[in-house]
Enzyme design. Sequence first.
Site, PDB file in Angstrom:
ATOM      1  N   CYS A 165       0.835  -1.200   0.000  1.00 51.20           N
ATOM      2  CA  CYS A 165       0.000   0.000   0.000  1.00 51.20           C
ATOM      3  C   CYS A 165       0.864   1.242   0.000  1.00 51.20           C
ATOM      4  O   CYS A 165       0.355   2.341   0.104  1.00 51.20           O
ATOM      5  CB  CYS A 165      -0.929   0.002   1.215  1.00 51.20           C
ATOM      6  SG  CYS A 165      -0.081   0.373   2.774  1.00 51.20           S
ATOM      7  N   CYS A 204       4.777   1.663   4.049  1.00 45.17           N
ATOM      8  CA  CYS A 204       6.108   1.534   4.642  1.00 45.17           C
ATOM      9  C   CYS A 204       7.086   2.523   4.032  1.00 45.17           C
ATOM     10  O   CYS A 204       7.967   3.046   4.716  1.00 45.17           O
ATOM     11  CB  CYS A 204       6.614   0.094   4.512  1.00 45.17           C
ATOM     12  SG  CYS A 204       5.689  -1.060   5.555  1.00 45.17           S
ATOM     13  N   CYS A 254       3.493  -7.247   5.566  1.00 48.15           N
ATOM     14  CA  CYS A 254       3.057  -7.971   4.360  1.00 48.15           C
ATOM     15  C   CYS A 254       4.202  -8.783   3.757  1.00 48.15           C
ATOM     16  O   CYS A 254       4.045  -9.969   3.482  1.00 48.15           O
ATOM     17  CB  CYS A 254       2.503  -7.000   3.316  1.00 48.15           C
ATOM     18  SG  CYS A 254       1.038  -6.125   3.867  1.00 48.15           S
ATOM     19  N   CYS A 292       2.884  -2.345  10.562  1.00 48.66           N
ATOM     20  CA  CYS A 292       1.907  -1.951   9.542  1.00 48.66           C
ATOM     21  C   CYS A 292       1.484  -0.516   9.778  1.00 48.66           C
ATOM     22  O   CYS A 292       0.444  -0.274  10.355  1.00 48.66           O
ATOM     23  CB  CYS A 292       0.697  -2.896   9.587  1.00 48.66           C
ATOM     24  SG  CYS A 292      -0.398  -2.724   8.171  1.00 48.66           S
ATOM     25  N   HIS A 302       3.268  -4.793  26.106  1.00 49.42           N
ATOM     26  CA  HIS A 302       2.546  -4.588  27.368  1.00 49.42           C
ATOM     27  C   HIS A 302       3.515  -4.470  28.544  1.00 49.42           C
ATOM     28  O   HIS A 302       3.275  -3.721  29.488  1.00 49.42           O
ATOM     29  CB  HIS A 302       1.577  -5.765  27.586  1.00 49.42           C
ATOM     30  CG  HIS A 302       0.749  -5.647  28.821  1.00 49.42           C
ATOM     31  ND1 HIS A 302      -0.220  -4.688  28.976  1.00 49.42           N
ATOM     32  CD2 HIS A 302       0.751  -6.372  29.979  1.00 49.42           C
ATOM     33  CE1 HIS A 302      -0.784  -4.833  30.172  1.00 49.42           C
ATOM     34  NE2 HIS A 302      -0.216  -5.841  30.789  1.00 49.42           N
ATOM     35  N   CYS A 308       4.767  -0.995  28.677  1.00 52.46           N
ATOM     36  CA  CYS A 308       3.735   0.024  28.471  1.00 52.46           C
ATOM     37  C   CYS A 308       3.524   0.834  29.756  1.00 52.46           C
ATOM     38  O   CYS A 308       3.384   0.251  30.837  1.00 52.46           O
ATOM     39  CB  CYS A 308       2.421  -0.631  28.061  1.00 52.46           C
ATOM     40  SG  CYS A 308       1.097   0.566  27.772  1.00 52.46           S
ATOM     41  N   CYS A 331      -5.490   1.098  31.274  1.00 46.59           N
ATOM     42  CA  CYS A 331      -5.013  -0.019  30.456  1.00 46.59           C
ATOM     43  C   CYS A 331      -6.144  -0.461  29.519  1.00 46.59           C
ATOM     44  O   CYS A 331      -7.294  -0.598  29.941  1.00 46.59           O
ATOM     45  CB  CYS A 331      -4.589  -1.168  31.357  1.00 46.59           C
ATOM     46  SG  CYS A 331      -4.178  -2.672  30.463  1.00 46.59           S
ATOM     47  N   CYS A 386      -6.778  -4.306  23.361  1.00 47.31           N
ATOM     48  CA  CYS A 386      -5.369  -3.991  23.093  1.00 47.31           C
ATOM     49  C   CYS A 386      -4.555  -5.287  22.992  1.00 47.31           C
ATOM     50  O   CYS A 386      -4.667  -6.166  23.837  1.00 47.31           O
ATOM     51  CB  CYS A 386      -4.800  -3.100  24.184  1.00 47.31           C
ATOM     52  SG  CYS A 386      -3.100  -2.608  23.882  1.00 47.31           S
ATOM     53  N   CYS A 403       7.419   0.092  20.671  1.00 42.77           N
ATOM     54  CA  CYS A 403       6.661   1.339  20.468  1.00 42.77           C
ATOM     55  C   CYS A 403       6.528   2.213  21.719  1.00 42.77           C
ATOM     56  O   CYS A 403       6.653   3.431  21.613  1.00 42.77           O
ATOM     57  CB  CYS A 403       5.272   1.046  19.904  1.00 42.77           C
ATOM     58  SG  CYS A 403       5.288   0.114  18.377  1.00 42.77           S
ATOM     59  N   CYS A 428       0.102   4.484  19.252  1.00 42.21           N
ATOM     60  CA  CYS A 428      -1.315   4.106  19.228  1.00 42.21           C
ATOM     61  C   CYS A 428      -1.956   4.185  20.609  1.00 42.21           C
ATOM     62  O   CYS A 428      -2.981   4.840  20.799  1.00 42.21           O
ATOM     63  CB  CYS A 428      -1.478   2.704  18.646  1.00 42.21           C
ATOM     64  SG  CYS A 428      -0.887   2.567  16.945  1.00 42.21           S
ATOM     65  N   CYS A 471      -3.349  -1.270  20.676  1.00 42.25           N
ATOM     66  CA  CYS A 471      -2.300  -1.838  19.837  1.00 42.25           C
ATOM     67  C   CYS A 471      -2.995  -2.949  19.060  1.00 42.25           C
ATOM     68  O   CYS A 471      -3.687  -3.781  19.650  1.00 42.25           O
ATOM     69  CB  CYS A 471      -1.179  -2.413  20.687  1.00 42.25           C
ATOM     70  SG  CYS A 471      -0.124  -3.575  19.790  1.00 42.25           S
ATOM     71  N   CYS A 490       0.290  -5.252  15.057  1.00 41.39           N
ATOM     72  CA  CYS A 490       0.661  -5.207  13.634  1.00 41.39           C
ATOM     73  C   CYS A 490       2.059  -5.720  13.338  1.00 41.39           C
ATOM     74  O   CYS A 490       2.400  -5.909  12.182  1.00 41.39           O
ATOM     75  CB  CYS A 490       0.438  -3.811  13.071  1.00 41.39           C
ATOM     76  SG  CYS A 490       1.674  -2.601  13.555  1.00 41.39           S
TER      77      CYS A 490
END
Lengths: 475, 396
Positions: free
Chosen positions: B51, B54, B155, B188, B225, B228, B245, B251, B260, B272, B279, B282
């Site tokens: 798509c 990336c 992908c 993703c 997690h 997080c 949470c 999530c 992340c 996110c 989350c 992805c």
Amino acid sequence: MKTITVMDPVTRIEGHMKVEITVDTSGGIQQIVDARCTGTLFRGFETLLNNRSPLDAPLITQRICGVCPISHGQAAVLALENVSNWLPPTNARLLRNLTLGADFLQSHILHFYLLAALDYTAGPASQPWTPAWQIDLRPGLETVAANLPKAIAARRQAHEMGAVFSGKMPNSNSYIPGGFTTIPTAKDIDAYRRHLAALTAFIETTYLPDVKKVGEVYKDYFQIGAGCRNLMAFGAFEMDDSGSTRLFARGSIENGGVDVQPTLATTEITESVQFSWYANQTNNLPPTAGATVPEYPKGEAYSWIKAPRLRGKPFEAGPLARMWINRTYQGGISVMDRHVARALEAVKIAKAMSGWLDGLTPEKNAYDNTYDQYSGVGIGLSEAPRGALGHWVKIVGNKIAHYQVITPTCWNASPRDDQNVPGPMEQALIGTPIKDPNQPIEALRVIHSYDPCLSCAVHIMRPDKKPVVVFPGRQ
Amino acid sequence: MRIHRRHFLKYCIGSAAVLGLPLTVLGKLEQALADATVPLPKVLWLNGANCTGCTVSLANLFSASGPTDIADLLVNTIDLAFHPNLMGAAGDLAVKQLKDTAQGNFILVVEGGIPTAFNGHSCLLWSENGKDVTAMEAVQMLAPKADVVLSVGTCASYGGIPAGDPNPTGIVSVSQLTGLPTINIPGCPTHPDWIVWTIASLLAGSVPPLDAQRRPKALFGKKLHEICPRKGREEADIFGIPGECLKEVGCKGPETFADCPARKWNSGTNWCVGAGAICAGCTEQGFPDRFSPFYKVAYSYKEFTKPADNPQQPTQGSLTFTRAEWRSDTKVLIAEGKGKAGQIVTISRSDSGLQLGAVSVNTAGTWRFQQTAPQFIPSLMAASGGEITLRTVIRK
């Protein structure tokens, strides 16, 4: 002598595309006499949405296109909320507008500097910008090329701005029916405002002047690539909570006129499959009923993209259509008018974003947990940077029973319909003068002016064998 | 755009902690980059069933510790010979460029999965002598010749969203197609730092340690997690509550390996979960079907067919509905309309018929319903009195 040139790949677009043009001399001018646009990627998003939870639609449809995912997220939540006859809270409407606006700005800047500018002036002297066709690159635009690094930074900043509320760009998980997951804080609003001020300055003092410079050096492109001269927009950026007024109005105009038809009933949309590899009994069905019955080989068919038509006619979608329908820009319809309208639109959006930011209530929830998902049929109409975007959904038993997407590139890059009328981009290519059929940069300029996004064209598919098709007039 | 390639090194040193590059790698990288006579590594970037997300994400690369951005990467660090979204050349000239480069040493980057249905013809990359070359053929031809194959994004790494059930175009990952071990940089989209980190490791001459899904352990070594900031907080059962949470609304942090929470996205702007969203998992093999349906949020589902195309138009008759509004600041629900004097109007939720109350039409022929802190706020409100009219409730 006729020359058939196949440009494959067409580069500097999003996605995969092949364009076949036939060049011949007519009236003493060597020009394109026939054109066929073919997208070369099919992934089947509509099929893989079936039987999934309705809530998954915004997350999954955003992956149709990495350049305009937010438009798909927007159209998906609007479609789901339309099923429930539900309207989002004010903060959600504004946060969605601000996120969509940020994605429009990054897409417009990306399109002009990284995708289109190289058709008019040489890029940096290193790969991937070299080698390139060395033909008709006129002097006087060196300053435009020199702004590339600045534009790269501005585009990135537009995404950073969007991420303040959307979590990350591209692709935001904040789009859910019922609202938007983010609670805007005063600190977030300030951060967003600082980004917006810098971007507005870039757009007004660099991007718009650069587009005008290109227009001065390539004045002849105000006369090239008119296409079908029918323009349409679904409209986007809801200005009130009822969702009935939008920054970009819904409507259409025909044959380059100035009279806007303000209503645009989606029941007037049909998809022709005469020249597409689908069974003729599915010809001219509306998207709510649009069955997909592949049939290959099939007569003169040359594409897996269907041909969407409004009132039976091809229509161009995009910034020029939006600005024209809003009566903000009615200069002309051509390659260069598309670029100018796109830059003027960036200014208009940036200014409106400042107002949306003022309208946010800090610390106030943008998600309403009283949202109920109903069964039934819903339509989500919005705009992608490159034109009108529609999602049609049917929900049965809390599952998606039918999903249909018509993207702007399906309108713009569509094949011929059952009246043998070529799609907008094909019409724009035909009649374009070509100096050297081996380096048809003029055709690339026409194609790029539409900012085609073939990732978006979800219907597009090619068969397992190259079709043997004898085009009329071909030798 | 004269940016010295050493700026890339400066970036890597400045960001060593964030990127997680060990000093031994940095030392080798310095040697590799210091010698300006050594040609830059050539990179061929192919788009499978992608798509472009990336590539767009890679363009978001930025380092506060140096002038390093995507332009610097392209000009000074790698020699990107073929990239369909960015390159100057088109058509035959682009294909020649790719073919010439493939004669020597090169890194192959693939974005997007590889469709195998229709013998690969649902994804065509270029034409050669009138014949279409599929992504399947191109990857099969180039991957065995490449020094290293990078699968960029979920992908290319595992199939990703287009490979979701029923996988309409038979998409497989690059390693499934070729049988070759790839270095996977999923996501993703994927994170620009993850791409640069991996390229930096390769330039320094080493393949970084990989996990069972062939992802660099340094980037994908911990469950999201576990790192997080919302871990251990009260668990939300709806969206829109700050700081809680999100495990119970869907999530996927407890099952997802990625950094992340520490790295964040868009130059450290947000991520996110930071935006109150789930989350989605992805970066994981099996995304999306392993996690779909993504949400566990409890909304009520109604088997209901909406009455007309435009329910805001009143039905035929004397009873009309001109306003329906929920004012969340004062917690007042207001409804107004017109009718026959003396007519009793019942206000209810349109789907279930649950009543909120009733009013009568005054002598001027109008009615008004107002309730503070009602027991529920309908999405679609019904006013009935021998006939029914509906209106969507506007929330203010």
